[in-house]
Design a protein around this motif. Sequence first.
Motif: not given
Length: 323
Positions: A134-139
């Motif tokens: 999630f962090f790599y893709v979204v943030v």
Amino acid sequence: MQNSVTGVIRHNQDFLQVIKSYWQLTKPRIILLLLITTAGGMWIAAQGQVDPVLLIVTLISGAFAAGSANTINCLYDRDIDYVMERTRSRPLPSGRVSPRDALIFAITLAVTSFGLLVYFANLLSACLAMSGIFFYVVVYTHWLKRHSTLNIVIGGAAGAIPPLVGWAAVTGDLSWAAWVLFAIVFLWTPPHFWALAIMIREDYAKVGVPMLPVVNGNEPTSKQIFYYTLSLIPVSLLLVYPLHVMGAVYAAIALLLGGIFVQKAWKLMQAPSDLMEARSTFKYSILYMMLLCAGMGIDSLPATRQLVSTLIEHAQTIIGMVF
């Protein structure tokens, strides 16, 4: 089949070429480094006595989670990848894999990773792995990469999650030592990636990605690389004191590796436009992380602890005889 973003016609491939294309989507060279930090976290948490089955399953699950995140990153960035010479031949911009198939592949990897970690380890490690995606893709990929020079600083948290996954897989919780491992990778990421960004600054400028060298120039970037590298030494030694999870062997290795890293960063700061210095710093950053994790593994072995203890006892005996 035609790629809807680039207009490139997919190449006809045999089965081995298809496998190679999906393998490339996962960015395996990046995954290897992430798995090394995962293993480092597991090794320390288990005090050098890791269950082999748990180690293998956690590393496979970590590879699947990272592969899923990298695939979605490739999917999201296929437009700029087509423009940049360094990435134009990747499977999506070249048309060798369709966006739909890449998305299915990424989802399959993520679901498999989550299931394996829940079954063989625990829910915490599985959720941490998903939070990394999630962090790599979204943030990072969606929010920061194309909009802020802080993309690598904040986005680096995604790459710092694997040691947490490894620690949680062994212990089922997260101690202060686990968060220090997180901090080490977090602080290491900017100098590692900014050195690369200096090397390929023109490519990033061409597609409008605001990497620090593009926006602020090489000189301020090289200074930031030096400051981050300098901060790595005291943070890496927190595992020795006050946490006492690492010993003298790791301390010596961390000091030596950190000293060389600082020297590389200093030389780059003196010649911020020297691409050879940037390349040298980038390559050493990879070696630094690999050897630091190896140092963690060596130090945590019971045999190493016993050897150090014996040497200290002998030294104390000799000192006592002399004085």
